[in-house]
Design a protein around this motif. Structure first.
Motif, PDB file in Angstrom:
ATOM      1  N   GLY A   1       8.653  -8.054 -29.163  1.00 30.50           N
ATOM      2  CA  GLY A   1       9.207  -8.970 -28.179  1.00 30.50           C
ATOM      3  C   GLY A   1       8.948 -10.418 -28.531  1.00 30.50           C
ATOM      4  N   GLU A   2       9.120 -11.297 -27.550  1.00 23.91           N
ATOM      5  CA  GLU A   2       8.912 -12.725 -27.748  1.00 23.91           C
ATOM      6  C   GLU A   2       7.454 -13.007 -28.133  1.00 23.91           C
ATOM      7  OE1 GLU A   2      11.157 -14.829 -27.878  1.00 23.91           O
ATOM      8  OE2 GLU A   2      12.832 -14.293 -26.587  1.00 23.91           O
ATOM      9  N   THR A   3       7.260 -13.986 -29.000  1.00 23.82           N
ATOM     10  CA  THR A   3       5.901 -14.338 -29.438  1.00 23.82           C
ATOM     11  C   THR A   3       5.693 -15.842 -29.283  1.00 23.82           C
ATOM     12  OG1 THR A   3       6.669 -14.517 -31.748  1.00 23.82           O
ATOM     13  CG2 THR A   3       5.731 -12.410 -31.036  1.00 23.82           C
ATOM     14  N   TRP A   4       5.797 -16.336 -28.046  1.00 25.92           N
ATOM     15  CA  TRP A   4       5.553 -17.746 -27.799  1.00 25.92           C
ATOM     16  C   TRP A   4       4.121 -18.104 -28.155  1.00 25.92           C
ATOM     17  CZ3 TRP A   4      10.097 -19.844 -27.057  1.00 25.92           C
ATOM     18  CH2 TRP A   4      11.089 -19.124 -26.396  1.00 25.92           C
ATOM     19  N   SER A   5       3.878 -19.383 -28.385  1.00 25.98           N
ATOM     20  CA  SER A   5       2.584 -19.826 -28.912  1.00 25.98           C
ATOM     21  C   SER A   5       1.412 -19.503 -27.993  1.00 25.98           C
ATOM     22  CB  SER A   5       2.619 -21.332 -29.189  1.00 25.98           C
ATOM     23  OG  SER A   5       2.870 -22.058 -28.001  1.00 25.98           O
ATOM     24  N   TRP A   6       1.672 -19.337 -26.691  1.00 29.43           N
ATOM     25  CA  TRP A   6       0.572 -19.077 -25.762  1.00 29.43           C
ATOM     26  C   TRP A   6       0.271 -17.582 -25.613  1.00 29.43           C
ATOM     27  CZ3 TRP A   6       5.188 -21.513 -24.422  1.00 29.43           C
ATOM     28  CH2 TRP A   6       6.118 -20.715 -23.749  1.00 29.43           C
ATOM     29  N   ILE A   7       1.043 -16.717 -26.268  1.00 26.51           N
ATOM     30  CA  ILE A   7       0.831 -15.276 -26.162  1.00 26.51           C
ATOM     31  C   ILE A   7      -0.227 -14.845 -27.173  1.00 26.51           C
ATOM     32  CG2 ILE A   7       1.911 -13.012 -26.392  1.00 26.51           C
ATOM     33  CD1 ILE A   7       4.516 -14.278 -25.443  1.00 26.51           C
ATOM     34  N   ASN A   8      -1.184 -14.053 -26.723  1.00 30.33           N
ATOM     35  CA  ASN A   8      -2.330 -13.694 -27.558  1.00 30.33           C
ATOM     36  C   ASN A   8      -2.179 -12.392 -28.315  1.00 30.33           C
ATOM     37  OD1 ASN A   8      -3.791 -14.662 -24.602  1.00 30.33           O
ATOM     38  ND2 ASN A   8      -4.037 -15.942 -26.419  1.00 30.33           N
ATOM     39  N   ALA A   9      -1.476 -11.420 -27.739  1.00 27.00           N
ATOM     40  CA  ALA A   9      -1.480 -10.082 -28.323  1.00 27.00           C
ATOM     41  C   ALA A   9      -0.176  -9.373 -28.040  1.00 27.00           C
ATOM     42  CB  ALA A   9      -2.646  -9.272 -27.757  1.00 27.00           C
ATOM     43  N   ALA A  10       0.068  -8.314 -28.814  1.00 25.72           N
ATOM     44  CA  ALA A  10       1.234  -7.453 -28.590  1.00 25.72           C
ATOM     45  C   ALA A  10       0.785  -6.007 -28.708  1.00 25.72           C
ATOM     46  CB  ALA A  10       2.339  -7.746 -29.597  1.00 25.72           C
ATOM     47  N   ALA A  11       1.447  -5.144 -27.937  1.00 28.58           N
ATOM     48  CA  ALA A  11       1.105  -3.725 -27.944  1.00 28.58           C
ATOM     49  C   ALA A  11       2.335  -2.921 -27.549  1.00 28.58           C
ATOM     50  CB  ALA A  11      -0.046  -3.455 -26.981  1.00 28.58           C
ATOM     51  N   PRO A  12       2.336  -1.613 -27.823  1.00 24.88           N
ATOM     52  CA  PRO A  12       3.470  -0.780 -27.415  1.00 24.88           C
ATOM     53  C   PRO A  12       3.656  -0.792 -25.911  1.00 24.88           C
ATOM     54  CG  PRO A  12       2.095   0.365 -29.005  1.00 24.88           C
ATOM     55  CD  PRO A  12       1.338  -0.866 -28.606  1.00 24.88           C
ATOM     56  N   ASP A  13       4.913  -0.668 -25.493  1.00 30.77           N
ATOM     57  CA  ASP A  13       5.230  -0.688 -24.058  1.00 30.77           C
ATOM     58  C   ASP A  13       6.133   0.461 -23.656  1.00 30.77           C
ATOM     59  OD1 ASP A  13       7.505  -1.619 -25.438  1.00 30.77           O
ATOM     60  OD2 ASP A  13       8.243  -2.592 -23.625  1.00 30.77           O
ATOM     61  N   ASP A  14       6.402   1.364 -24.587  1.00 36.25           N
ATOM     62  CA  ASP A  14       7.425   2.382 -24.332  1.00 36.25           C
ATOM     63  C   ASP A  14       6.839   3.788 -24.217  1.00 36.25           C
ATOM     64  OD1 ASP A  14       6.631   2.564 -26.952  1.00 36.25           O
ATOM     65  OD2 ASP A  14       8.642   2.591 -27.807  1.00 36.25           O
ATOM     66  N   CYS A  15       5.575   3.891 -23.818  1.00 27.71           N
ATOM     67  CA  CYS A  15       4.949   5.194 -23.653  1.00 27.71           C
ATOM     68  C   CYS A  15       5.321   5.783 -22.292  1.00 27.71           C
ATOM     69  CB  CYS A  15       3.426   5.071 -23.738  1.00 27.71           C
ATOM     70  SG  CYS A  15       2.824   4.255 -25.231  1.00 27.71           S
TER      71      CYS A  15
END
Length: 348
Positions: free
Chosen positions: A269-283
């Motif tokens: 998804g979007e990775t704006w500068s203030w975003i810290n982490a990403a993880a799966p969301d489709d479980c």
């Protein structure tokens, strides 16, 4: 919603200013004070007679309108008299589950049971969750999910009513032995709440023994929301706050965008500068039983959004805390170094 949130220490003086000098607050106004966060809600405000005169008074200084103009006016008067500006914030009904600009994406029926692992992962960890009320579900037993209220769906219920159930189910999949403390801060009818209610719900966890607070919710604002900041500041520094970064937005989504909060987007998804982490969301996860918005569900669903990436991270942190004997902050750092965790660090 024309209501003002003000620092309780200065509430009486602000109210006097609003009633006797600015004439935007009726004599029979209401107040709602919260001693934990030290804030008071005041309303209702009426700008009809105020704004034309104030715009004329400050015409050479600003072109603000409405609540922004009132904040400017109060700030000027307090600064002139006291040398400081009191904490002020607006109350709006814009706090949203699965936060995104264009409304909720649909939940999809999932026809299989999603087993909760029989492990000790998360044992001894207490997790706070502010969301829609959970429904009664075999994956969310009272031995591991404590809630201030349950939601009993009927044929008029909307899909968003299952948001809290879905979030709690995801956390339990990752940390089945953790204790989840849920507060039904979001409406099961709309998935929304006010900034005032959010601040009070965060404050309700002050003094509790939670180590992680999951906020799969958010709202957009170009300005820093002072009431949310105050509520978060009342939590113990040891509480690790995880929040949804938003799904379809053009500005910062709060409270995730606070530097003290782990702001989680979904992978890809979007990775704006203030975003810290990403993880799966489709479980897939626990959901409601019944037919909602013409879709039949048998207790499980799949859903998409940063709300669920946030829950994935929260559960993963809780599990790592027990398996590696770490604090929440240490567990998060460990997860970002472990490719198998599927939790990726994006920005410092």
């Amino acid at each position: 919603m024309d209501e003002l949130i003000v620092d309780s220490r200065h509430c009486d003086e602000v109210v006097e200013l609003l009633t006797d000098r600015l004439h935007v607050l009726p004599a029979d106004h209401y107040r709602d004070a919260d001693g934990v966060i030290g804030l008071t809600l005041v309303g209702p405000l009426d700008f009809a007679g105020y704004e034309p005169a104030a715009r004329k008074q400050y015409a050479d200084e600003t072109d603000l309108t409405g609540m922004d103009l009132l904040f400017y006016d109060i700030g000027r008067r307090f600064a002139d008299e006291h040398g400081f500006v009191p904490l002020l914030d607006r109350n709006t009904e814009d706090v949203l589950a699965n936060p995104q600009h264009k409304g909720f994406g649909p939940a999809f029926a999932y026809d299989h049971v999603v087993p909760i692992p029989d492990t000790a992962a998360g044992e001894g960890v207490h997790i706070g969750v502010i969301d829609t009320a959970p429904t009664r579900h075999p994956d969310l037993p009272p031995s591991h999910v404590l809630t201030d209220t349950y939601f009993d769906p009927d044929e008029t219920s909307k899909m968003v009513a299952g948001h809290g159930t879905f979030v709690a189910g995801l956390i339990r999949q990752k940390a089945p032995a953790a204790m989840i403390h849920m507060r039904a801060g979001l409406s099961s009818d709309t998935g929304r709440t006010s900034r005032w209610q959010l601040a009070k719900d965060i404050g309700a966890f002050v003094g509790d023994d939670i180590q992680i607070l999951n906020l799969s919710l958010g709202f957009e604002d170009a300005e820093v929301p002072a009431s949310t900041a105050r509520a978060l500041s009342r939590l113990s520094p040891a509480v690790f706050v995880v929040a949804a970064a938003g799904n379809d937005h053009t500005d910062r989504v709060w409270p995730g965008a606070f530097g003290s909060v782990l702001d989680v987007a979904f992978t890809g998804g979007e990775t704006w500068s203030w975003i810290n982490a990403a993880a799966p969301d489709d479980c897939p996860s626990a959901y409601l039983y019944g037919t909602f918005e013409d879709t039949p569900f048998t207790g499980y669903a799949t859903w998409h959004g940063s709300s669920f990436a946030s829950a994935f991270v929260t559960g993963s942190i809780a599990a790592r805390m027990t398996t590696a004997d770490m604090s929440a902050a240490e567990a998060y750092r460990s997860l970002t170094l472990d490719a198998d965790s599927m939790v990726a660090a994006l920005h410092a």
